[in-house]
Scaffold this motif. Structure first.
Motif, PDB file in Angstrom:
ATOM      1  N   ALA A   1       0.873  -1.111  -0.068  1.00 45.21           N
ATOM      2  CA  ALA A   1      -0.069   0.113   0.060  1.00 45.21           C
ATOM      3  C   ALA A   1       1.002   1.325  -0.082  1.00 45.21           C
ATOM      4  N   LEU A   2       1.904   1.196   0.573  1.00 46.78           N
ATOM      5  CA  LEU A   2       2.812   2.530   0.911  1.00 46.78           C
ATOM      6  C   LEU A   2       3.420   2.727  -0.607  1.00 46.78           C
ATOM      7  N   PHE A   3       3.964   1.631  -1.248  1.00 50.78           N
ATOM      8  CA  PHE A   3       4.540   1.703  -2.414  1.00 50.78           C
ATOM      9  C   PHE A   3       3.496   2.186  -3.494  1.00 50.78           C
ATOM     10  N   GLY A   4       2.384   1.954  -3.495  1.00 47.92           N
ATOM     11  CA  GLY A   4       1.273   2.218  -4.251  1.00 47.92           C
ATOM     12  C   GLY A   4       0.866   3.862  -4.216  1.00 47.92           C
ATOM     13  N   HIS A   5       1.031   4.252  -3.140  1.00 54.53           N
ATOM     14  CA  HIS A   5       0.741   5.380  -2.626  1.00 54.53           C
ATOM     15  C   HIS A   5       1.727   6.397  -3.240  1.00 54.53           C
TER      16      HIS A   5
END
Length: 65
Positions: A21-25
């Motif tokens: 999720a952090l990578f996607g953001h």
């Protein structure tokens, strides 16, 4: 006992899913910033082109805003 949280599906939540999720953001934020940069550059180029057309037609004094 409460050992079920140590089994694979549950340890993936903090270990894998949060990082995904952090990578996607981060990817989305970088893409939006790049698009904004391109849009700003296009607006500046259009403004210069509009200004040059107006000067060629004689609508605006050269070099004046």
């Amino acid at each position: 006992m409460n050992t079920w949280v140590c089994c694979p599906p549950f340890v993936w939540l903090p270990a894998v899913m949060v990082m995904a999720a952090l990578f996607g953001h981060v990817v989305v934020a970088r893409r939006l910033r790049a698009e904004r940069r391109v849009a700003r550059r296009l607006r500046a180029e259009r403004r210069v082109a509009r200004r040059l057309r107006a000067e060629r037609r004689g609508n605006v004094a050269p070099g004046r805003a």
